[in-house]
Scaffold this active site. Structure first.
Site: not given
Length: 168
Positions: A84, A91-93
Site C-alpha cells: 500500500n 501511502v495509499c490508504i
C-alpha cells in the site's frame, strides 16, 4: 492570508499541542520548521510481530491549505517495500483519500477522509497498515505479488530493508 489557510493553521497547531502532550507510542510527528505548519516530519516505529518490527521509518506529511477539509499526503522517505505504498513512498490508504464517494466504488464514503480525522489517527492507521496490508487495493503491484505469492521472500526483503535503514 486566506481564511481557509488560517483555519488550517489553527487546527494544525491544536493537533501539534495534543501530540506534544499525549503522543501514542511508536509515533513522533512535528512541523519541519516553526514558520511552516504545513510540512511535518514523522517517525513511525514498525509494529511488533510484523516484518517491520524494530524499524523506524521517516515520513513527510504535507497538508493542503484547506486542511482539515482535504486530507494530507504522507510519503515515506525513503520509500519502503509495502503493497500500500507507491514506489515513490506515497501511502495509499482510505483515510488519506479525498472525502465523498469513491469513483472506483471500492471504498465506502465513511472509510475515506473526513475533517474529524486527525494526524494521530492517520499515523496509527499507517502503523496498522504496516501490519496488515490490503493487497486487494495495492499501490505497489510488485510488492502485492511478492506478498501474495512468496510471503517468505517478502518478509526477508522487508527485514533486510529494516536492517539497512538502521545501518546494520
Amino acid at each position: 492570508m486566506p481564511p481557509s489557510r488560517v483555519t488550517a493553521q489553527r487546527r494544525l497547531l491544536k493537533e501539534l499541542q495534543h501530540l506534544n502532550k499525549d503522543c501514542p507510542e511508536g509515533i513522533i510527528a512535528a512541523p519541519i520548521s516553526d514558520d511552516n505548519l504545513f510540512e511535518w516530519d514523522c517517525l513511525i516505529q514498525g509494529p511488533p510481530d510484523s516484518p517491520y518490527e524494530n524499524g523506524v521509518f521517516n515520513a513527510k506529511l504535507n497538508f493542503p491549505s484547506d486542511y482539515p477539509l482535504s486530507p494530507p499526503k504522507l510519503i515515506f522517505t525513503p520509500s519502503i517495500l509495502h503493497p500500500n505504498i507507491y514506489p515513490n513512498g506515497e501511502v495509499c490508504i482510505s483515510i488519506l483519500h479525498p472525502p465523498g464517494a469513491d469513483p472506483n466504488m471500492y471504498e465506502l464514503a465513511e472509510e475515506r477522509w473526513s475533517p474529524v480525522q486527525s494526524i494521530e489517527k492517520i499515523l496509527l492507521s499507517v502503523m496498522s497498515m504496516l501490519s496488515e496490508p490490503n493487497v486487494e487495493s495495492g499501490a505497489n503491484i510488485d510488492a502485492c505479488k511478492l506478498w501474495r505469492d512468496n510471503r517468505k521472500e517478502y518478509e526477508k526483503q522487508v527485514k533486510d530493508n529494516v536492517k539497512h535503514s538502521l545501518g546494520l
